[in-house]
Scaffold this motif. Structure first.
Motif, short mmCIF file in Angstrom:
data_model
loop_
_atom_site.label_atom_id
_atom_site.label_comp_id
_atom_site.label_asym_id
_atom_site.label_seq_id
_atom_site.Cartn_x
_atom_site.Cartn_y
_atom_site.Cartn_z
N ILE A 7 0.84 -1.20 0.00
CA ILE A 7 0.00 0.00 0.00
C ILE A 7 0.88 1.26 0.00
O ILE A 7 0.54 2.26 -0.63
N ILE A 8 2.03 1.21 0.64
CA ILE A 8 2.96 2.33 0.60
C ILE A 8 3.49 2.52 -0.82
O ILE A 8 3.60 3.64 -1.31
N GLU A 9 3.79 1.43 -1.51
CA GLU A 9 4.24 1.52 -2.90
C GLU A 9 3.15 2.11 -3.79
O GLU A 9 3.43 2.89 -4.70
N ALA A 10 1.90 1.74 -3.54
CA ALA A 10 0.78 2.30 -4.31
C ALA A 10 0.73 3.81 -4.12
O ALA A 10 0.48 4.56 -5.07
N PHE A 11 1.00 4.28 -2.90
CA PHE A 11 1.06 5.72 -2.64
C PHE A 11 2.16 6.35 -3.47
O PHE A 11 1.97 7.37 -4.13
N GLY A 12 3.34 5.75 -3.41
CA GLY A 12 4.49 6.30 -4.12
C GLY A 12 4.28 6.35 -5.62
O GLY A 12 4.80 7.23 -6.30
N ASP A 13 3.51 5.40 -6.14
CA ASP A 13 3.22 5.35 -7.59
C ASP A 13 1.98 6.14 -7.96
O ASP A 13 1.62 6.20 -9.13
N LYS A 25 -9.39 -5.26 0.61
CA LYS A 25 -8.81 -6.46 1.23
C LYS A 25 -8.70 -6.31 2.75
O LYS A 25 -8.31 -7.24 3.43
N GLY A 26 -9.04 -5.13 3.24
CA GLY A 26 -9.05 -4.92 4.68
C GLY A 26 -7.73 -4.46 5.28
O GLY A 26 -7.48 -4.67 6.46
N VAL A 27 -6.90 -3.82 4.48
CA VAL A 27 -5.62 -3.32 5.00
C VAL A 27 -5.88 -2.30 6.10
O VAL A 27 -6.75 -1.43 5.97
N ASN A 28 -5.13 -2.41 7.18
CA ASN A 28 -5.24 -1.46 8.29
C ASN A 28 -4.57 -0.15 7.87
O ASN A 28 -3.35 -0.05 7.83
N VAL A 29 -5.36 0.86 7.58
CA VAL A 29 -4.81 2.14 7.13
C VAL A 29 -4.30 2.99 8.28
O VAL A 29 -3.74 4.06 8.06
N ASN A 30 -4.47 2.52 9.50
CA ASN A 30 -3.99 3.27 10.67
C ASN A 30 -2.63 2.81 11.15
O ASN A 30 -2.15 3.28 12.19
N PHE A 31 -1.97 1.93 10.40
CA PHE A 31 -0.66 1.45 10.84
C PHE A 31 0.38 2.57 10.74
O PHE A 31 0.20 3.55 10.03
N ASP A 37 5.86 6.91 10.62
CA ASP A 37 5.00 7.66 9.71
C ASP A 37 3.69 6.91 9.45
O ASP A 37 3.69 5.70 9.23
N SER A 38 2.59 7.64 9.45
CA SER A 38 1.29 7.07 9.10
C SER A 38 1.12 7.14 7.58
O SER A 38 1.89 7.79 6.87
N LEU A 39 0.08 6.48 7.07
CA LEU A 39 -0.19 6.54 5.62
C LEU A 39 -0.45 7.97 5.16
O LEU A 39 -0.04 8.35 4.07
N LEU A 40 -1.13 8.75 5.98
CA LEU A 40 -1.39 10.14 5.60
C LEU A 40 -0.07 10.89 5.45
O LEU A 40 0.13 11.63 4.47
N HIS A 41 0.85 10.71 6.38
CA HIS A 41 2.15 11.38 6.29
C HIS A 41 2.89 10.94 5.03
O HIS A 41 3.46 11.77 4.31
N ILE A 42 2.86 9.65 4.74
CA ILE A 42 3.53 9.13 3.54
C ILE A 42 2.89 9.70 2.28
O ILE A 42 3.58 10.09 1.33
N ALA A 43 1.56 9.80 2.26
CA ALA A 43 0.86 10.34 1.10
C ALA A 43 1.23 11.80 0.85
O ALA A 43 1.52 12.20 -0.28
N VAL A 44 1.23 12.59 1.89
CA VAL A 44 1.57 14.01 1.75
C VAL A 44 3.02 14.16 1.30
O VAL A 44 3.33 14.91 0.38
N ASP A 45 3.92 13.41 1.93
CA ASP A 45 5.33 13.48 1.59
C ASP A 45 5.57 13.06 0.14
O ASP A 45 6.31 13.72 -0.60
#
Length: 67
Positions: A7-13, A25-31, A37-45
């Motif tokens: 999911i992090i790679e999907a963000f990067g792409d 698929k039920g991925v925990n988006v709060n990890f 870093d949270s997913l939100l932080h990774i997305a913004v970055d």
């Protein structure tokens, strides 16, 4: 199965369809990753870095993963 790396790679792409498929698929988006870093932080970055690297200007950042 643990899809955190994928999911992090999907963000990067900026692959919104792939990201949505992991949600179904039920991925925990709060990890939090190993750097705290949270997913939100990774997305913004990723959005800011991608815009800068492509020569974009402030305000050109894609927002699909942020909003």
């Amino acid at each position: 199965m643990d899809y955190q790396r994928e999911i992090i790679e999907a963000f990067g792409d900026f692959d919104l369809d792939k990201f949505k498929s992991y949600l179904t698929k039920g991925v925990n988006v709060n990890f939090v990753d190993s750097q705290g870093d949270s997913l939100l932080h990774i997305a913004v970055d990723s959005s800011i870095d991608g815009t800068i690297q492509s020569g974009g200007s402030q305000g050109d950042e894609p927002l699909e993963f942020i909003i």
